[in-house]
Design a protein around this motif. Structure first.
Motif, PDB file in Angstrom:
ATOM      1  N   MET A 104       0.839  -1.198   0.000  1.00  0.00           N
ATOM      2  CA  MET A 104       0.000   0.000   0.000  1.00  0.00           C
ATOM      3  C   MET A 104       0.876   1.250   0.000  1.00  0.00           C
ATOM      4  N   SER A 105       0.523   2.227  -0.807  1.00  0.00           N
ATOM      5  CA  SER A 105       1.359   3.425  -0.925  1.00  0.00           C
ATOM      6  C   SER A 105       1.097   4.416   0.202  1.00  0.00           C
ATOM      7  N   MET A 106       2.191   4.997   0.718  1.00  0.00           N
ATOM      8  CA  MET A 106       2.094   6.130   1.631  1.00  0.00           C
ATOM      9  C   MET A 106       2.206   7.431   0.847  1.00  0.00           C
ATOM     10  N   ILE A 107       3.100   7.442  -0.171  1.00  0.00           N
ATOM     11  CA  ILE A 107       3.281   8.623  -1.010  1.00  0.00           C
ATOM     12  C   ILE A 107       3.208   8.216  -2.475  1.00  0.00           C
ATOM     13  N   GLU A 108       2.408   8.953  -3.223  1.00  0.00           N
ATOM     14  CA  GLU A 108       2.409   8.845  -4.675  1.00  0.00           C
ATOM     15  C   GLU A 108       2.547  10.248  -5.240  1.00  0.00           C
ATOM     16  N   ALA A 109       3.655  10.520  -5.861  1.00  0.00           N
ATOM     17  CA  ALA A 109       3.882  11.835  -6.466  1.00  0.00           C
ATOM     18  C   ALA A 109       4.167  11.644  -7.950  1.00  0.00           C
ATOM     19  N   LYS A 110       3.501  12.441  -8.765  1.00  0.00           N
ATOM     20  CA  LYS A 110       3.664  12.323 -10.210  1.00  0.00           C
ATOM     21  C   LYS A 110       3.954  13.690 -10.821  1.00  0.00           C
ATOM     22  N   ASN A 111       4.990  13.720 -11.650  1.00  0.00           N
ATOM     23  CA  ASN A 111       5.289  14.889 -12.469  1.00  0.00           C
ATOM     24  C   ASN A 111       5.410  16.171 -11.628  1.00  0.00           C
ATOM     25  N   ILE A 112       6.263  16.107 -10.605  1.00  0.00           N
ATOM     26  CA  ILE A 112       6.440  17.242  -9.701  1.00  0.00           C
ATOM     27  C   ILE A 112       7.486  18.203 -10.276  1.00  0.00           C
ATOM     28  N   HIS A 113       7.053  19.434 -10.511  1.00  0.00           N
ATOM     29  CA  HIS A 113       7.935  20.487 -11.023  1.00  0.00           C
ATOM     30  C   HIS A 113       8.007  21.623 -10.007  1.00  0.00           C
ATOM     31  N   LYS A 114       9.162  22.274  -9.948  1.00  0.00           N
ATOM     32  CA  LYS A 114       9.311  23.440  -9.081  1.00  0.00           C
ATOM     33  C   LYS A 114      10.316  24.405  -9.684  1.00  0.00           C
ATOM     34  N   TYR A 115       9.936  25.672  -9.695  1.00  0.00           N
ATOM     35  CA  TYR A 115      10.815  26.741 -10.175  1.00  0.00           C
ATOM     36  C   TYR A 115      11.053  27.735  -9.045  1.00  0.00           C
ATOM     37  N   TYR A 116      12.244  28.299  -8.998  1.00  0.00           N
ATOM     38  CA  TYR A 116      12.514  29.481  -8.181  1.00  0.00           C
ATOM     39  C   TYR A 116      12.947  30.564  -9.151  1.00  0.00           C
ATOM     40  N   GLY A 117      12.031  31.464  -9.471  1.00  0.00           N
ATOM     41  CA  GLY A 117      12.290  32.426 -10.539  1.00  0.00           C
ATOM     42  C   GLY A 117      12.418  31.676 -11.853  1.00  0.00           C
ATOM     43  N   ASN A 118      13.524  31.888 -12.555  1.00  0.00           N
ATOM     44  CA  ASN A 118      13.754  31.199 -13.829  1.00  0.00           C
ATOM     45  C   ASN A 118      14.478  29.865 -13.661  1.00  0.00           C
ATOM     46  N   LEU A 119      14.864  29.560 -12.425  1.00  0.00           N
ATOM     47  CA  LEU A 119      15.617  28.333 -12.175  1.00  0.00           C
ATOM     48  C   LEU A 119      14.662  27.166 -11.933  1.00  0.00           C
ATOM     49  N   GLN A 120      14.754  26.139 -12.770  1.00  0.00           N
ATOM     50  CA  GLN A 120      13.922  24.946 -12.569  1.00  0.00           C
ATOM     51  C   GLN A 120      14.672  23.978 -11.662  1.00  0.00           C
ATOM     52  N   VAL A 121      14.125  23.761 -10.468  1.00  0.00           N
ATOM     53  CA  VAL A 121      14.804  22.943  -9.459  1.00  0.00           C
ATOM     54  C   VAL A 121      14.357  21.479  -9.548  1.00  0.00           C
TER      55      VAL A 121
END
Length: 223
Positions: free
Chosen positions: A1-18
Motif C-alpha cells: 500500500m502506498s504512503m506517497i504517490e507523487a507524479k510529475n512534480i515540477h518546481k521553479y525558483y524564478g527562472n531556475l527549474q529545481v
C-alpha cells in the motif's frame, strides 16, 4: 500500500527549474533514503512531499499522501493534515531555547489541541523510549548534540504521524550519536510501522535504507 504517490512534480525558483518532473512512490512502512549532490533538488523535493512547499500546479501533476489528495486541501486543512500525519526531523534540531525538553516535545500536540496532561504524559513516554528520562526539565543548552536531536525526534513523533521526513538528521552529530540515531529510525519503524524519507550524505545511513533513490539535476534517476 502506498504512503506517497507523487507524479510529475515540477518546481521553479524564478527562472531556475529545481525539480523537473519527479515521479516517486513510497510504500507504507518503508524507509527510503534520497542521495545526490548539493543542488540536486533533494531538500526542495522533501519540502514539497512534506507539504511545506507547493509544486507547480498542472493537470499532469499529483501528490497523494496516505490516500489524501494534497492539492485539494485549503491552507487550514493542509496545516491540520501536516500536524496530524507528518513529522519532521532537521539537521538543525530547531528546539526552542527557552523551553524544556518536555515542553519542546509537546508543542505539536498543543497545536493539535491535545490536553496538557495527555501531551506531557506522551512526551515523557517518548523521552523514556529515547533514553532521556533524566532530561525532562533540561533546556537545549543543557543537552548534548545527540540528546538535542533525540528530543527533536520525540517532537516529530508526539502526534503519532504516519510519515516522517528527515533532512540530514545526523549531519551535526558525532559518529556514535549518528549511528544511534540511524538505528533508532529502524527501531521506530519496527515498533510503530512509520514510513521514513531521509535525505542524507551519510553513505552508511543511505545504504541501510530499504531503498536508496539518487537525485541528479532535479530528477530521480533510479526507483
Amino acid at each position: 500500500m502506498s504512503m506517497i504517490e507523487a507524479k510529475n512534480i515540477h518546481k521553479y525558483y524564478g527562472n531556475l527549474q529545481v525539480l523537473k518532473g519527479v515521479d516517486i512512490q513510497i510504500k507504507k512502512g518503508e524507509i527510503v533514503s534520497i542521495v545526490g549532490a548539493s543542488g540536486a533538488g533533494k531538500t526542495t523535493l522533501l519540502q514539497i512531499l512534506g507539504t511545506l512547499d507547493k509544486a507547480v500546479v498542472s493537470e499532469k501533476s499529483e501528490l497523494i499522501i496516505n490516500n489524501t489528495k494534497i492539492n485539494t486541501l485549503n491552507d487550514k486543512a493542509l496545516a491540520k493534515f501536516r500536524n496530524e500525519h507528518i513529522g519532521f526531523i532537521f539537521q538543525f534540531h530547531q528546539l526552542l531555547p527557552e523551553f524544556t525538553a518536555v515542553e519542546n516535545v509537546c508543542l505539536p500536540a498543543f497545536i493539535k489541541g491535545t490536553k496538557r496532561a495527555d501531551a506531557e504524559k506522551r512526551a515523557k513516554e517518548l523521552l523514556d523510549f529515547l533514553g532521556l528520562s533524566d532530561r525532562y526539565d533540561h533546556k537545549p543548552n543543557e543537552l548534548s548534540g545527540g540528546e538535542q536531536q533525540r528530543v527533536a525526534v520525540a517532537r516529530a513523533l508526539i502526534n503519532k504521524p504516519d510519515l516522517i521526513f528527515a533532512d540530514e538528521p545526523s549531519g551535526n552529530l558525532d559518529s556514535e550519536s549518528a549511528e544511534n540515531l540511524h538505528n533508532l529510525f529502524f527501531k521506530l519503524r519496527d515498533e510503530f510501522g512509520q514510513t521514513f524519507v531521509i535525505i542524507t550524505h551519510n553513505k552508511k545511513l543511505a545504504d541501510m535504507a530499504d531503498r536508496k533513490l539518487r537525485m541528479i539535476d532535479g530528477k530521480i534517476v533510479n526507483q
